[in-house]
Design an enzyme around this catalytic site. Structure first.
Site, short mmCIF file in Angstrom:
data_model
loop_
_atom_site.label_atom_id
_atom_site.label_comp_id
_atom_site.label_asym_id
_atom_site.label_seq_id
_atom_site.Cartn_x
_atom_site.Cartn_y
_atom_site.Cartn_z
N GLU A 60 -10.66 6.41 -7.39
CA GLU A 60 -10.49 7.29 -6.33
C GLU A 60 -10.90 6.96 -4.85
OE1 GLU A 60 -12.57 6.67 -8.98
OE2 GLU A 60 -14.96 7.15 -8.13
N CYS B 232 -15.46 3.62 -14.87
CA CYS B 232 -16.90 3.37 -14.28
C CYS B 232 -17.99 2.71 -15.50
CB CYS B 232 -17.49 3.28 -13.02
SG CYS B 232 -18.61 1.74 -12.54
N ASP C 156 -11.78 28.09 7.02
CA ASP C 156 -12.21 28.91 5.68
C ASP C 156 -12.07 30.48 6.02
OD1 ASP C 156 -12.86 25.92 5.09
OD2 ASP C 156 -14.70 26.09 4.78
#
Ligand code: XMP
Length: 519
Positions: free
Chosen positions: A168, A81, A224
């Site tokens: 993506e 883009c 995490d």
């Protein structure tokens, strides 16, 4: 050092997605602001570049441009883009400013065989204002669409490519393959970014950083902190002590699962602090959401500091910081949006204690954290767990927090979770096509009572709201279109099995305007 791709961010909201897709192809990638120094970017020794999209127009004063080192390197470049427009502009092509945006799905048709885009037609996602008018020397048109006669271009000699659409995003189902072909075939990168390689390099880094010093870790029950702790354990074993503060605000079975996974299975030295009473006392009578967050955050830090002192105040602290946190805090235009999401985080680092941070997940996306967690031997049920807010059930127990109300909420939430799990909807599939399953699903106990009837009895009890959303980034979200039969079964079970609840409602608000949590 693994083979890698450098992604220059021109201000795209999708920049992180590009990096994730490249990593999914097994190649390490890092994001840099477009004006990062050549030294910083080239230190990565990339095999190629990807230029992201962005909101600017190439002829605008002050518009971002391709730094000289990119073309000087003679490495392959893929512009997406705005990245394609900037590439074209630098190489002598012409971009036409356009006041009309093309936004949404489109169909592209391949015009020439090429290494990136397979022959035939395929659906893609367009989102651009300006368009290409004249190609730079050496380029040919590879694909077109009805609205974009120049939808993809290439100069195979130099390994330069540009696409007007967004490979993506999941609305471009073949996009991941386009990026994979670019990094593997055009750039010739080796797909050696595997969980085993990630673990090996992380272990080495941790060992080098901490030497023989003592290391502390704060485990919250979330993905995490558990994976970061497991990684540190693998690297330094007995030098590590993990502290888990049981606030009484966790989901059903969570505290036991953390103990079993980290201590019993992986052998982490784990100090469990039973602080349930303290949290209940501190929260008594409190109904305001931000006050709840503040009380929980402050108390957590006080308790954690006391523990750290008892353990001789180790020099290092393990933190489960992941790559999106790092990227977002370094991108000025996105920092604000990020703060909206995390300003109220708790369970964080006590600032006045001067720990040096060990951050084993600093370069990993959430999906990678999960794969690494599994490879380290953590159970799938922990590693694939949905995100859970730091203040825990406190912000899902609307109104006053009492042990009874928490029990009710936990029981309802466990039923929702179990039913979603057995329907295969507790995870979300984000690869191509529609978003399936749920990214986050939970019960919320409402501070209202309503009338019901059970058997011959009139009841006057509390209500539960079910919240289930699909999202890729948690910044925007849609309510999950769960099957009606499944919702019926969940509601029926909750009302029958959880004393004190006689009504179940389903939240059909998207974000925005709603938020995912209710408080
Ligand atoms: P909202 O409700 O803002 O949530 O749409 C977006 C994401 O952030 C999580 N969330 C929190 N996480 N502490 C956290 O650590 C918090 O206070 C908090 N509030 C919301 C929420 O669960 C969702 O994933």
């Amino acid at each position: 050092m693994p083979d890698s791709i450098a992604i220059l961010d021109f201000g795209s909201q999708y920049a992180q997605l590009i990096a994730r897709r490249v990593r999914e192809a097994g190649v390490y990638s890092e994001l840099f602001p477009w004006d990062a120094s050549a030294e910083q970017v080239l230190a990565l020794k990339p095999k190629g570049f990807i230029l992201s999209g962005g909101p600017a127009s190439v002829y605008e004063p002050g518009a971002p441009f391709i730094p000289a080192y990119v073309l000087d390197s003679r490495l392959p470049v893929l512009g997406i883009c705005y990245g394609m427009q900037a590439l074209t502009y630098s190489l002598g092509g012409r971009v036409a400013a356009s006041s009309e945006r093309e936004f949404g799905p489109a169909q592209i048709e391949t015009l020439l065989p090429n290494p990136l885009i397979p022959g035939g037609q395929q659906p893609v996602w367009m989102s651009h204002g300006d368009r290409l008018e004249q190609l730079p020397p050496g380029f040919t048109i590879l694909a077109r669409s009805d609205n974009s006669p120049i939808a993809a271009i290439g100069d195979p000699q130099r390994g330069y490519y540009g696409v007007q659409f967004h490979p993506e995003v999941h609305h471009t189902p073949g996009g991941t393959d386009i990026l994979r072909r670019y990094v593997l075939q055009v750039c010739g990168a080796r797909p050696d970014w595997t969980p085993a390689a990630i673990i090996a390099s992380s272990i080495e880094r941790i060992q080098r950083q901490v030497g023989s010093e003592a290391v502390l870790s704060a485990v919250s029950g979330g993905v995490d902190s558990s994976v970061a702790t497991a990684m540190a354990q693998r690297a330094i074993g007995e030098q590590l002590v993990a502290v888990f503060v049981d606030t009484g605000l966790l989901r059903q079975g969570e505290a036991a699962q953390v103990r079993s996974a980290l201590h019993n299975t992986l052998g982490v030295e784990l100090v469990v602090v039973d602080a349930v009473e303290q949290f209940m006392t501190a929260l008594r009578g409190v109904t305001d959401p931000e006050t709840k967050r503040r009380i929980i955050g402050e108390l957590f830090i006080r308790i954690f500091e006391r523990q750290a002192r008892q353990l001789g105040t180790p020099r290092f602290l393990v933190q489960g910081t992941i790559y999106p946190d790092v990227v977002e805090s370094s991108a000025p235009d996105r920092a604000k949006a990020h703060r909206i999401k995390t300003h109220h985080n708790v369970g964080g680092l006590p600032e006045q204690m001067q720990f040096e941070l060990v951050e084993p997940l600093r370069y990993l996306f959430k999906d990678e954290v999960r794969l690494v967690g599994e490879a380290l031997g953590l159970p799938a049920s922990l590693v694939w767990r949905q995100p859970f807010p730091g203040p825990g059930l406190a912000v899902r127990c609307l109104g006053e927090i009492t042990p009874d109300r928490l029990d009710r909420l936990r029981a309802a939430d466990a039923i929702l979770t179990a039913e979603l799990a057995s329907a295969g909807l507790l995870r979300m599939d984000t690869h191509g096509g529609d978003l399936q399953g749920t990214a986050q699903a939970f019960a919320v106990l409402l501070p209202v009572r309503s009338v019901g009837v059970m058997g011959d009895q009139r009841t006057y009890q509390e209500a539960v709201a079910l919240r289930a959303v699909t999202t890729e980034d948690f910044m925007t979200a849609d309510w999950a279109r769960l099957p009606h039969d499944l919702l019926a079964r969940i509601a029926n079970r909750i009302v029958n099995e959880v004393p004190g609840i006689n009504r179940v409602v389903y939240d059909i608000t998207s974000k925005p305007p709603g938020t995912i949590e209710w408080e």
